[in-house]
Motif scaffolding. Structure first.
Motif, PDB file in Angstrom:
ATOM      1  N   LEU A  34     -23.663   8.526 -23.981  1.00  0.00           N
ATOM      2  CA  LEU A  34     -24.367   7.514 -23.460  1.00  0.00           C
ATOM      3  C   LEU A  34     -23.476   6.933 -22.267  1.00  0.00           C
ATOM      4  CD1 LEU A  34     -25.711   5.528 -26.342  1.00  0.00           C
ATOM      5  CD2 LEU A  34     -26.941   6.958 -25.024  1.00  0.00           C
ATOM      6  N   TYR A  35     -24.365   6.483 -21.184  1.00  0.00           N
ATOM      7  CA  TYR A  35     -23.657   6.007 -20.136  1.00  0.00           C
ATOM      8  C   TYR A  35     -24.055   4.537 -19.837  1.00  0.00           C
ATOM      9  CZ  TYR A  35     -22.178  10.775 -19.415  1.00  0.00           C
ATOM     10  OH  TYR A  35     -21.403  12.008 -19.372  1.00  0.00           O
TER      11      TYR A  35
ATOM     12  N   ASN B 172     -31.292   5.569 -21.180  1.00  0.00           N
ATOM     13  CA  ASN B 172     -29.939   4.996 -21.496  1.00  0.00           C
ATOM     14  C   ASN B 172     -29.990   3.708 -22.211  1.00  0.00           C
ATOM     15  OD1 ASN B 172     -27.860   6.753 -20.868  1.00  0.00           O
ATOM     16  ND2 ASN B 172     -28.009   6.477 -18.546  1.00  0.00           N
TER      17      ASN B 172
END
Lengths: 199, 203
Positions: A34-35, B172
């Motif tokens: 994940l970012y 995300n």
């Protein structure tokens, strides 16, 4: 899991859950990067899987799934984040203590979760309790095993702490938060998880 | 078990096929040898370094493959080296980083020369005395096989959930990804459990 007092005999359901969670920890290392901080720091979700294994399967199921994952890595499958795998990552690397600590962390998370049953509480209280449990098991226990090994191998307490804080701690704190929300929601969504006696 | 799709980084993991003495040695003695080598390497690293390099030559592992195992450690070791040079001098820095490299290299040699299946079989054999504690070695073997078989399945679930959440603009958000992943993973576990029961695994 189903009956922890009598014996270690696992039912087919236990076996399937343990195997699938070991696979989940592997899958999160492969595909789960994940970012979340604007793409700056990649955080692999592998330790998220470790915390969830304890929180969803309980002490024995959680620990056994992490042990199964660890054995597969030790046997040579490249399942650690970044495609790492092999005996050297499990027993010889300076960070091996953290990896060994995962199994104990999952056990403690599972034990505390089944002892205090956060899913019986309101959302805010339950998630806060899960966060405390995840921090104790997923950070406290893991670091209690990982940091002494780390200090021994790099021959410096200061250096070990700098490296642990620099590379692991921010991600682990974030994952503890995520694991707490997810564990609470999943236990609420599937009431039978905690052996049916939880409601 | 369906064949294929077991591991991501190549079907063999870190294993480098070969016919050297180390390749032909069964995993049990190799692991005992590693235990001895690691103990010696911690106590007398300067005397173990040369034999360790000789073992790599004996195994005929290409240096590229050996170094690939150490690559993920480079940044870590660079930080440790820099810190030790400043804190305790060059001698200590070489000792510390050399000691880590030696231990990791020795352990990686076992992985580089042993098939995953041979290592897992050795573990299942080693688990036989645990029968007295109520642990069935056949179940241990089944557990390993089920876990390996489930990896492509769960990887697919993680990927599907990510694609679905990306389409919703939540690609995300870790929580938006993790909850559906967990629910589908548990559903996959239930299906696997039912398949096992149908095949008489529960007695």
């Amino acid at each position: 899991m189903t009956d922890r007092s009598s014996s270690l005999r696992l039912t087919a359901t236990d076996l399937a859950r343990i195997a699938v969670f070991a696979a989940l920890i592997a899958a999160l290392g492969l595909a789960g990067t994940l970012y979340p901080l604007g793409g700056q720091v990649p955080i692999t979700a592998q330790t998220l899987g470790v915390m969830l294994a304890g929180a969803i399967l309980g002490a024995y199921g959680g620990a056994l799934s992490v042990i199964t994952f660890t054995v597969l890595v030790a046997a040579g499958l490249p399942l650690l984040s970044g495609g790492r795998g092999g005996l050297h990552w499990v027993i010889a690397a300076p960070t091996s203590g953290y990896l060994i600590g995962w199994s104990f962390g999952a056990f403690v998370i599972g034990w505390l979760a089944w002892r205090f049953r956060p899913w019986r509480r309101s959302a805010a209280a339950g998630m806060a309790l899960f966060l405390l449990i995840n921090l104790i098991g997923g950070v406290g226990v893991v670091y209690a095993i990982g940091i002494p090994v780390h200090i021994w191998r790099v021959d410096s307490g200061t250096l070990a702490v700098i490296q642990a804080i620099g590379s692991f701690l921010p991600g682990d704190l974030l994952k503890a938060v995520v694991a707490s929300v997810v564990a609470y929601q999943v236990h609420r969504a599937i009431p039978g998880l905690a052996g049916g006696s939880n409601e | 078990m369906a064949a294929g799709g077991v591991s991501p980084g190549g079907p063999l993991g870190a294993y480098v096929p070969g016919t050297s003495l180390l390749h032909r040695c069964p995993p049990g003695p190799k692991l005992l040898g590693l235990l001895v080598a690691l103990t010696l390497a911690i106590r007398w690293p300067e005397y173990v370094a040369v034999p360790a390099v000789a073992l790599f030559a004996l195994a005929r592992v290409p240096p590229r493959m050996a170094l690939a195992q150490l690559r993920p450690l480079w940044l870590f070791l660079a930080v440790a080296f820099g810190f030790q040079v400043l804190a305790a001098g060059l001698g200590t820095a070489i000792e510390v980083v050399g000691g880590i490299l030696l231990a990791v290299a020795l352990a990686s040699l076992v992985t580089l020369t042993t098939r995953v299946s041979a290592m897992l079989d050795a573990l299942v054999v080693a688990a036989r005395p645990l029968r007295r504690l109520g642990i069935d070695p056949d179940r241990v073997a089944l557990l390993f096989a089920l876990a390996i078989r489930s990896i492509p399945l769960i990887t697919e679930i993680v990927r599907n959930v990510r694609e679905a959440q990306c389409a919703r603009g939540a690609g995300n958000n870790p929580i938006a990804l993790a909850i559906p992943t967990m629910i589908r993973t548990l559903r996959a576990a239930d299906a696997l459990g039912e398949a096992l029961i149908a095949r008489g695994i529960d007695d």
